[in-house]
Design an enzyme around this catalytic site. Structure first.
Site, PDB file in Angstrom:
ATOM      1  N   HIS A  14       0.794  -1.222   0.000  1.00 15.39           N
ATOM      2  CA  HIS A  14       0.000   0.000   0.000  1.00 15.39           C
ATOM      3  C   HIS A  14       0.821   1.264   0.000  1.00 15.39           C
ATOM      4  O   HIS A  14       0.410   2.283  -0.504  1.00 15.39           O
ATOM      5  CB  HIS A  14      -0.908   0.028   1.243  1.00 15.39           C
ATOM      6  CG  HIS A  14      -2.148  -0.748   1.065  1.00 15.39           C
ATOM      7  ND1 HIS A  14      -2.451  -1.853   1.832  1.00 15.39           N
ATOM      8  CD2 HIS A  14      -3.157  -0.619   0.171  1.00 15.39           C
ATOM      9  CE1 HIS A  14      -3.601  -2.351   1.415  1.00 15.39           C
ATOM     10  NE2 HIS A  14      -4.044  -1.628   0.416  1.00 15.39           N
ATOM     11  N   GLY A  15       2.012   1.176   0.632  1.00 17.56           N
ATOM     12  CA  GLY A  15       2.801   2.384   0.846  1.00 17.56           C
ATOM     13  C   GLY A  15       3.416   2.918  -0.432  1.00 17.56           C
ATOM     14  O   GLY A  15       3.375   2.275  -1.477  1.00 17.56           O
ATOM     15  N   CYS A  16       3.981   4.130  -0.322  1.00 18.99           N
ATOM     16  CA  CYS A  16       4.640   4.749  -1.476  1.00 18.99           C
ATOM     17  C   CYS A  16       6.106   4.366  -1.532  1.00 18.99           C
ATOM     18  O   CYS A  16       6.798   4.685  -2.499  1.00 18.99           O
ATOM     19  CB  CYS A  16       4.537   6.268  -1.384  1.00 18.99           C
ATOM     20  SG  CYS A  16       2.877   6.855  -1.685  1.00 18.99           S
ATOM     21  N   ILE A  17       6.610   3.749  -0.487  1.00 17.00           N
ATOM     22  CA  ILE A  17       8.050   3.468  -0.427  1.00 17.00           C
ATOM     23  C   ILE A  17       8.303   1.989  -0.726  1.00 17.00           C
ATOM     24  O   ILE A  17       7.706   1.131  -0.113  1.00 17.00           O
ATOM     25  CB  ILE A  17       8.600   3.817   0.974  1.00 17.00           C
ATOM     26  CG1 ILE A  17       8.469   5.310   1.235  1.00 17.00           C
ATOM     27  CG2 ILE A  17      10.028   3.381   1.115  1.00 17.00           C
ATOM     28  CD1 ILE A  17       9.501   6.150   0.541  1.00 17.00           C
TER      29      ILE A  17
END
Lengths: 76, 155
Positions: free
Chosen positions: A73-76
């Site tokens: 889910h994260g951007c990283i």
């Protein structure tokens, strides 16, 4: 199943691929989310350079797909 | 025109903490999607790849209305360090790497890092001032050649 999906991406799965896929899957089952590329590189036993060699089109994305879990889910 | 992005070339022109991070996040995000990424550091943005400086980038606490602290308070000694420290803590919780590690992550991910020739000359810098992972010091013309066929993002 995973082999077929991998073949579509032009990847022949090796033990190293499976190490990453199992790590992703386990982390998802334990925490409810797939790991970031940072922790994948630090904790899976496969460093970031090799991760991109194994999965050139995006390690986290592909390994989660092959492991049958939602993509991170994260951007990283 | 294709409906997928195959390549991005991101220009980093700011040298503040909050000026650098978005570009790094976008470049990393591109690589994670299998998108080719070039990162071109120019002007103060070059601090992000400067060996002596990239550990010490600070949040701009003056002239930054988004922080919602009065300018006079933002100008107090130590304010920039304090705010940067707080932001770093929050980012660590979210598993964002610190800037030097982030640059390393990008290089390991296959993103290509470049410094701007005009800026390097202007600031009297040399290749040795930059991280080993720097792909090269290039002109604007060379940048456009590398960027050809992809998207260009200016930050």
């Amino acid at each position: 199943m995973a082999e077929e999906l991998a073949a579509k991406e032009g990847i022949t799965l090796t033990d190293r691929h499976w190490l990453v896929i199992r790590f992703m899957r386990q982390r998802y089952l334990d925490t409810g989310d797939a790991p970031t590329i940072r922790s994948l590189g630090k904790e899976s036993g496969v460093d970031v350079k090799e991760l991109y060699k194994l999965f050139p089109k995006g390690p986290a994305k592909l390994a989660s797909k092959l492991g049958g879990i939602p993509k991170p889910h994260g951007c990283i | 025109m294709s409906d997928t992005i195959e390549k991005v070339s991101i220009i980093v022109s700011k040298g503040s903490f909050e000026g650098v991070y978005p570009a790094l996040i976008m470049a990393n995000g591109a690589r994670m999607e299998g998108i080719e990424a070039n990162v071109f550091f120019t002007f103060f943005g070059m601090d992000a790849i400067n060996k002596a400086r990239n550990e010490h980038l600070l949040v701009a606490t003056v002239g930054n209305p988004g922080l919602h602290i009065p300018t006079m308070v933002g100008g107090l000694p130590g304010m920039a360090s304090l705010v940067t420290h707080q932001m770093e803590k929050k980012m660590e919780e979210l598993d964002f790497p610190p800037i030097p590690e982030f640059i390393q992550l990008l290089a390991d991910s296959g993103a290509k890092l470049y410094a701007c020739k005009a800026s390097v000359d202007m600031f009297d810098l040399k290749r040795e001032d930059f991280l080993d992972d720097l792909e090269g010091i290039i002109t604007v013309g060379e940048f456009y050649k590398l960027a050809a066929g992809g998207q260009i993002i200016f930050t």
